[in-house]
Motif scaffolding. Structure first.
Motif, short mmCIF file in Angstrom:
data_model
loop_
_atom_site.label_atom_id
_atom_site.label_comp_id
_atom_site.label_asym_id
_atom_site.label_seq_id
_atom_site.Cartn_x
_atom_site.Cartn_y
_atom_site.Cartn_z
N PRO A 263 -24.84 -14.02 -2.54
CA PRO A 263 -24.29 -13.14 -3.56
C PRO A 263 -23.16 -12.26 -3.02
O PRO A 263 -22.97 -12.16 -1.80
CB PRO A 263 -25.51 -12.28 -3.94
N THR A 281 -29.55 -1.10 -4.57
CA THR A 281 -29.11 -2.47 -4.83
C THR A 281 -27.79 -2.68 -4.11
O THR A 281 -26.83 -1.93 -4.32
CB THR A 281 -28.93 -2.71 -6.33
N SER A 283 -26.21 -5.95 -3.77
CA SER A 283 -25.56 -7.22 -4.05
C SER A 283 -25.41 -7.41 -5.56
O SER A 283 -26.04 -6.74 -6.36
CB SER A 283 -26.36 -8.39 -3.46
N PRO A 285 -25.27 -10.97 -7.99
CA PRO A 285 -26.42 -10.44 -8.72
C PRO A 285 -27.33 -9.60 -7.81
O PRO A 285 -27.27 -9.73 -6.58
CB PRO A 285 -27.15 -11.70 -9.20
N SER A 287 -29.92 -9.41 -6.10
CA SER A 287 -31.02 -10.08 -5.38
C SER A 287 -31.35 -9.39 -4.06
O SER A 287 -32.45 -9.57 -3.53
CB SER A 287 -30.64 -11.54 -5.11
N THR A 289 -31.95 -5.92 -1.91
CA THR A 289 -32.31 -4.51 -2.08
C THR A 289 -32.55 -3.88 -0.72
O THR A 289 -33.30 -4.41 0.11
CB THR A 289 -33.58 -4.36 -2.94
N GLU A 298 -34.96 -9.93 -0.32
CA GLU A 298 -34.13 -10.92 -1.01
C GLU A 298 -35.01 -11.64 -2.02
O GLU A 298 -35.99 -12.29 -1.65
CB GLU A 298 -33.55 -11.91 0.00
N ASP A 299 -34.68 -11.49 -3.29
CA ASP A 299 -35.48 -12.09 -4.36
C ASP A 299 -34.78 -13.32 -4.92
O ASP A 299 -33.60 -13.27 -5.27
CB ASP A 299 -35.72 -11.07 -5.48
N ASP A 300 -35.53 -14.41 -4.99
CA ASP A 300 -34.99 -15.68 -5.47
C ASP A 300 -35.94 -16.26 -6.51
O ASP A 300 -37.15 -16.26 -6.31
CB ASP A 300 -34.82 -16.66 -4.30
N GLU A 301 -35.38 -16.74 -7.61
CA GLU A 301 -36.20 -17.28 -8.70
C GLU A 301 -37.08 -18.42 -8.22
O GLU A 301 -38.23 -18.56 -8.63
CB GLU A 301 -35.28 -17.81 -9.81
N ARG A 305 -39.81 -13.84 -2.86
CA ARG A 305 -39.25 -12.71 -2.11
C ARG A 305 -39.32 -12.96 -0.60
O ARG A 305 -40.35 -13.33 -0.06
CB ARG A 305 -39.97 -11.42 -2.47
#
Length: 338
Positions: A263, A281, A283, A285, A287, A289, A298-301, A305
């Motif tokens: 990102p 935050t 980044s 999007p 993602s 924190t 780092e959060d990914d669909e 995490r």
């Protein structure tokens, strides 16, 4: 094959992180063959090359069984040129292997119901392709792919070992979305890095950022640094302190543009409070924190995490992925072209 394999990387990643060396080799074999069957040949090669570089083991360990050796032989025979890593594989008599594989395709009784259906679909595809009926072969391959969505570990080796099916697979008859294949492989590569990597000299922040930009193919595009006063003002606006590592990054470059699988890193003017108290935050999007401890989540669909020990670890992970995929990145061109 994408929808049914979205959960599959989790088990493979777990094995790469915690399994025996033999289990790691078997998992890389399966994943690389699955990617090849899905038409993602570049990603299959990327995984194999990274496994070789990370472990120092010979590629012939990916042909540990008669079926996997046959699978690679048939796939490689359909490719021109062949990848460099394939030089370590022992050449096989394809006529003899074809005859031996007919017996494998006929062996279905010991398999569970879905395994029998999948092997029958592979046999149907092979027999149709051998007679030149590409339409019937494609229909059988689509049946194979439908079953693959239902099971955690599709039998990619038996399919790829079919001599007349292999050229269809190489041509992309079961091709998946390139972005999905890229991200799928990235998760496996990252797991290999985490298990086998040897820490590189840390170097300066400028060295790290310059290395990232060089491998992105845009060495002259590094943004200018933020001033200490601008960082102080951002902290006052946020009402939150920034970690020493993130401050050091901003003093090196005030944010960073997005890459194909990374990102945009925000500069001081765009930083916002995170969803959790005390977080920022960093980044777009959102993602990435930054937490009060200095850790970065780092959060990914798809993969959930990931917790990084600090901001530097985030950028070093990005650099590792770029190093593992330098050839692929150069083929993709600018980030907006995908």
């Amino acid at each position: 094959m994408t929808s049914g394999t979205r959960e599959h990387p989790e088990g493979a990643v777990r094995t790469l992180l915690t399994g025996t060396d033999e289990a790691v080799d078997a998992t890389v074999t399966h994943e690389a063959l699955l990617l090849a069957c899905a038409g993602a040949l570049d990603d299959s090669d990327r995984l194999v090359r990274h496994w070789v570089a990370a472990t120092g083991r010979s590629a012939d360990r990916l042909a540990a069984t008669a079926v996997t050796a046959r699978a690679w032989a048939m796939l490689l025979a359909a490719r021109d040129p062949q990848p460099d890593w394939a030089e370590e594989l022992t050449p096989l008599d394809l006529d003899a292997e074809q005859q031996a594989h007919e017996k494998v395709l006929a062996e279905r009784d010991p398999l569970p119901p879905r395994g029998r259906r999948q092997r029958a679909a592979a046999a149907d595809a092979e027999h149709a392709a051998a007679t030149g009926d590409t339409e019937a072969a494609t229909e059988a391959l689509q049946r194979w792919a439908e079953i693959a969505r239902e099971i955690p570990k599709p039998d990619a080796a038996t399919l790829a070992a079919c001599r007349h099916v292999a050229p269809l697979l190489v041509s992309g008859v079961l091709a998946v979305e390139p972005d999905w294949a890229w991200n799928y492989t990235a998760a496996l590569v990252a797991a290999l890095d985490q298990r086998y990597r040897v820490d590189r000299p840390r170097g300066s922040w400028r060295d790290l950022v310059d290395a990232v930009m060089r491998l992105r193919g845009e060495p002259g595009a590094t943004p200018p640094p933020a001033s200490p006063a601008a960082i102080d003002r951002a902290e006052q606006t946020l009402g939150l302190p920034l970690s020493d590592e993130f401050r050091a990054f901003l003093l090196t470059c005030d944010g960073l543009r997005a890459d194909v699988v990374f990102p945009r890193l925000l500069g001081v003017a765009d930083l916002t409070p995170g969803a959790e108290p005390g977080t920022v935050t960093i980044s777009d999007p959102p993602s990435l924190t930054l937490w009060p401890s200095g850790e970065v989540t780092e959060d990914d669909e798809l993969f959930g995490r990931t917790v990084h020990t600090g901001f530097r670890a985030v950028l070093e992970e990005h650099l590792r992925l770029l190093e593992a995929s330098e050839a692929r990145i150069s083929d993709l061109g600018e980030p907006g072209e995908r």
